[in-house]
Design a protein around this motif. Sequence first.
Motif, PDB file in Angstrom:
ATOM      1  N   HIS A  17       0.871  -1.175   0.000  1.00  0.00           N
ATOM      2  CA  HIS A  17       0.000   0.000   0.000  1.00  0.00           C
ATOM      3  C   HIS A  17       0.909   1.226   0.000  1.00  0.00           C
ATOM      4  CE1 HIS A  17      -2.671   3.079   1.755  1.00  0.00           C
ATOM      5  NE2 HIS A  17      -3.619   2.419   1.132  1.00  0.00           N
ATOM      6  N   GLU A  18       0.405   2.341  -0.513  1.00  0.00           N
ATOM      7  CA  GLU A  18       1.251   3.534  -0.606  1.00  0.00           C
ATOM      8  C   GLU A  18       1.859   3.943   0.736  1.00  0.00           C
ATOM      9  OE1 GLU A  18      -2.191   5.392  -2.318  1.00  0.00           O
ATOM     10  OE2 GLU A  18      -2.227   6.900  -0.734  1.00  0.00           O
ATOM     11  N   SER A  19       1.106   3.702   1.827  1.00  0.00           N
ATOM     12  CA  SER A  19       1.655   4.125   3.113  1.00  0.00           C
ATOM     13  C   SER A  19       2.754   3.174   3.583  1.00  0.00           C
ATOM     14  CB  SER A  19       0.557   4.244   4.164  1.00  0.00           C
ATOM     15  OG  SER A  19       0.044   2.984   4.485  1.00  0.00           O
ATOM     16  N   GLU A  51       2.962  10.224   1.827  1.00  0.00           N
ATOM     17  CA  GLU A  51       2.835   9.586   3.144  1.00  0.00           C
ATOM     18  C   GLU A  51       4.075   9.779   4.013  1.00  0.00           C
ATOM     19  OE1 GLU A  51       0.091   7.853   4.141  1.00  0.00           O
ATOM     20  OE2 GLU A  51      -1.016   7.923   2.254  1.00  0.00           O
ATOM     21  N   VAL A  52       5.117  10.388   3.460  1.00  0.00           N
ATOM     22  CA  VAL A  52       6.337  10.572   4.257  1.00  0.00           C
ATOM     23  C   VAL A  52       6.387  12.000   4.823  1.00  0.00           C
ATOM     24  CG1 VAL A  52       7.606   8.879   2.879  1.00  0.00           C
ATOM     25  CG2 VAL A  52       7.761  11.305   2.295  1.00  0.00           C
ATOM     26  N   ASP A  53       7.266  12.215   5.801  1.00  0.00           N
ATOM     27  CA  ASP A  53       7.449  13.555   6.380  1.00  0.00           C
ATOM     28  C   ASP A  53       7.841  14.559   5.302  1.00  0.00           C
ATOM     29  OD1 ASP A  53       6.911  12.759   8.892  1.00  0.00           O
ATOM     30  OD2 ASP A  53       8.972  12.859   9.631  1.00  0.00           O
TER      31      ASP A  53
ATOM     32  N   GLU B 208      -6.598   5.921   9.197  1.00  0.00           N
ATOM     33  CA  GLU B 208      -5.715   7.000   8.805  1.00  0.00           C
ATOM     34  C   GLU B 208      -4.677   6.505   7.806  1.00  0.00           C
ATOM     35  OE1 GLU B 208      -3.679   8.478  12.169  1.00  0.00           O
ATOM     36  OE2 GLU B 208      -3.144  10.287  11.081  1.00  0.00           O
ATOM     37  N   ARG B 209      -4.120   5.351   8.114  1.00  0.00           N
ATOM     38  CA  ARG B 209      -3.037   4.800   7.316  1.00  0.00           C
ATOM     39  C   ARG B 209      -3.507   4.437   5.918  1.00  0.00           C
ATOM     40  NH1 ARG B 209       1.999   2.692   8.169  1.00  0.00           N
ATOM     41  NH2 ARG B 209       2.394   0.737   7.111  1.00  0.00           N
ATOM     42  N   TYR B 210      -4.663   3.796   5.835  1.00  0.00           N
ATOM     43  CA  TYR B 210      -5.107   3.304   4.545  1.00  0.00           C
ATOM     44  C   TYR B 210      -6.222   4.165   3.941  1.00  0.00           C
ATOM     45  CZ  TYR B 210      -2.194  -0.590   5.784  1.00  0.00           C
ATOM     46  OH  TYR B 210      -1.111  -1.350   6.144  1.00  0.00           O
ATOM     47  N   SER B 214     -14.878   3.308   5.386  1.00  0.00           N
ATOM     48  CA  SER B 214     -15.645   2.393   6.211  1.00  0.00           C
ATOM     49  C   SER B 214     -14.889   1.083   6.283  1.00  0.00           C
ATOM     50  CB  SER B 214     -17.065   2.191   5.672  1.00  0.00           C
ATOM     51  OG  SER B 214     -17.060   1.303   4.578  1.00  0.00           O
ATOM     52  N   SER B 215     -15.151   0.322   7.327  1.00  0.00           N
ATOM     53  CA  SER B 215     -14.462  -0.945   7.478  1.00  0.00           C
ATOM     54  C   SER B 215     -15.407  -1.942   8.120  1.00  0.00           C
ATOM     55  CB  SER B 215     -13.222  -0.769   8.355  1.00  0.00           C
ATOM     56  OG  SER B 215     -12.757  -2.036   8.774  1.00  0.00           O
ATOM     57  N   ALA B 216     -15.304  -3.190   7.661  1.00  0.00           N
ATOM     58  CA  ALA B 216     -16.122  -4.243   8.252  1.00  0.00           C
ATOM     59  C   ALA B 216     -15.617  -4.533   9.664  1.00  0.00           C
ATOM     60  CB  ALA B 216     -16.012  -5.499   7.401  1.00  0.00           C
TER      61      ALA B 216
END
Lengths: 433, 433
Positions: A17-19, A51-53, B208-210, B214-216
């Motif tokens: 994932h990009e993060s 996603e980076v500082d 936040e990260r992804y 919404s999430s199951a």
Amino acid sequence: IEASEVERLQRLVEDFHESELGDLLEALEPDQRPRLIELLGASFDFAALTEVDEAVREEILEELETATVAEGVRELDSDDAVTILESMREEEQAEVLDQLPAIERVALQRSLDYPEDSAGRRMQTEFIAVPPFWTVGQTIDFMRETDDLPETFYEIFVIDPAAHLLGSVPLDRLLRSKRPVTIQDVMNAEPDRVEATEHQEEVARLFERYNLVSSAVVDDAGRLVGVILVDDIVDVLEEEADADIKQLGGVKSDEELSDTILYIQRSRFPWLFANMCTAFLAAGVIRLFSDSLERMVALAILMPIVASMGGNAGTQTMTVAVRALATRELGRANAWRIIRREAAVGLLNGLVFAIILGTLAGLWFQSPQLGFVIGLALVTVLVFAALGGIFVPLTLNRFGVDPAVSSGPFVTSITDIVGFFAFLGIATAWFHL
Amino acid sequence: IEASEVERLQRLVEDFHESELGDLLEALEPDQRPRLIELLGASFDFAALTEVDEAVREEILEELETATVAEGVRELDSDDAVTILESMREEEQAEVLDQLPAIERVALQRSLDYPEDSAGRRMQTEFIAVPPFWTVGQTIDFMRETDDLPETFYEIFVIDPAAHLLGSVPLDRLLRSKRPVTIQDVMNAEPDRVEATEHQEEVARLFERYNLVSSAVVDDAGRLVGVILVDDIVDVLEEEADADIKQLGGVKSDEELSDTILYIQRSRFPWLFANMCTAFLAAGVIRLFSDSLERMVALAILMPIVASMGGNAGTQTMTVAVRALATRELGRANAWRIIRREAAVGLLNGLVFAIILGTLAGLWFQSPQLGFVIGLALVTVLVFAALGGIFVPLTLNRFGVDPAVSSGPFVTSITDIVGFFAFLGIATAWFHL
């Protein structure tokens, strides 16, 4: 792994994932970061750079060829592209823009023309807009047939021929409506909208207040120019909270873990300098009582206790006030109520601690009178600390200064000065020193 | 207006958003709040109660009839209903639940059985789930024909007959797909999911990260039990940032502007008490040097400056460390790098301020030697402050204690003790006092 094993790297990164890719970049040594991006070539997702500082992003972009950046930016949603372009020097930014197709270049340039931290900078210029006379069926078919849709969207917008925003239709409502119904009949005629020039914090408050997931962005003529999605707002809220926390602790809001030693040293200097000045003021107050101190060394031993109690009580009140101002919970309507409440809390805690501290100090130096004096000083200090803790942020806020940045030194200098003055002054008067 | 003019009130409130209605409630006098709700009757949207401070919510619910609450809660999405039920005493909670239809009762009871602040408490139990063999067309028709759909949703879930989560389909993808395609072919086979027992902060980090909306939510057997939407996550992030800011300032994380004076006084007591204890420790250190202070009163005047510089530098480092721990930016991987960096910053600022402060103090007391002594003490203190500011939060975190709550008193006691000891100790040795 950096030994140019391109294929293995590409396979490794494929499912990231990009993060996660961003985390990988941050974990690498600075000089390996641009190298990784060049090795990965087209399989590097430039969204990872968002996603980076910021310091890391700037460093990497410095090293990359503008052609590489232009290639990478093309694939991104416009809000991510703007984040990357923001971090480049102006000449390089122009070079990258020159290498983009005209449509994208114009859209990005328009976003970049809005002020920093405005809604216009955070918005995505990819959105779906349809005329009000289309039917639900037409709209769904249009979406099925168009390849170049935004990556994610939660509502479609309704506009007139001059692009004025007329309404919005959330996707779930679109799905629940029958095909022959016209968009006009299902649309929300007063859609949530923000001005492109509005500050991102204001936009974030709006999202929070009305539980939005996306909002139209309009220019000053009410024309639809973009859409802001909630994931960007989550980042804004985090940034804002981060800034408040750091500023209250005397650290610049943009300090990041990846900054250099010299940068941090310089950024923390002003706060320490301000503190040194107020500490000298407090020392000046102590000096007024040199004679008393020479005659009664117990005063020198106990005076830091009084000052530190005041400092801590002041910080408690200030923290609550600064936070309440930031979340707009504290305003003119309730300011007096909160001031009275804080003063009452200060008086109450002052009395409680006067008894505790007075007793302990009296026992320690076997002088009930000294206990009484320190108790009296403590009540004075805690009341002043409460008042300072609330009046300083309110006043700064009134004059348009961010209370999170500058309240601290003011409040502690008030509590120090009042603390030393009250304790040494009362003692001098009481004991005829 | 409170003179029972029901109709005018109802008209007034009609167009209010739930958060505006919440603001209205908070602006009223406490005893008028339940009265407003009773007057409005069915036109009061209970969702407004989720928008007010917890203390206000508890107070209002105390006053209302359980029948009124049951009626109001029925209309809500389950996550809002849970928020309201959480704020009631257990017997009343049971009474309200008893008055609800069986299906809703079971769903709410299940949410309430999950631990406080877990994903299970924040989830909404209204969601759309379809079998994998349905087509896109079937699914859209199903949604058009079902009246009782959730108020908002951004994806539909795919489950097997035992309710195990198989996948998810975002609405935009559903709209873009042709009607005959099966759900299986368009679904995301590795949907974002969280365990119902997971803490809400962990869930918020994931969103936040992804960049989720919404999430199951699944139980420990992987069965779909609910869905968490991003608007709840925005609230969680705000709460969390709020808690960190308050705790760093020595205030309990749940203190709200609407709390009573006595509650606040008691909640701020422990921090002030901890501070008093450490201040006594520091005073004990000063007492060791009573003789020196008597012989040289300048030391008493200057010593608070050294201690306060140390306290502020320590707070700076601690703020950065606590925040970085909270956002998971600081971990084992980079701890040593950050420690080295902070120590270097401390040393550098120590040297800079040693020169400034030493010069000023030397001039003030016309004693270059005193200037040299205070400079030397300052370097020592700022290095210890940097180390304390990072090691204290790291250590507390290692032992599972929230560093935001308890770092402050530890760090300032370290800087005070080191400050007084270094300055008075070096002075005593240098001047042979």
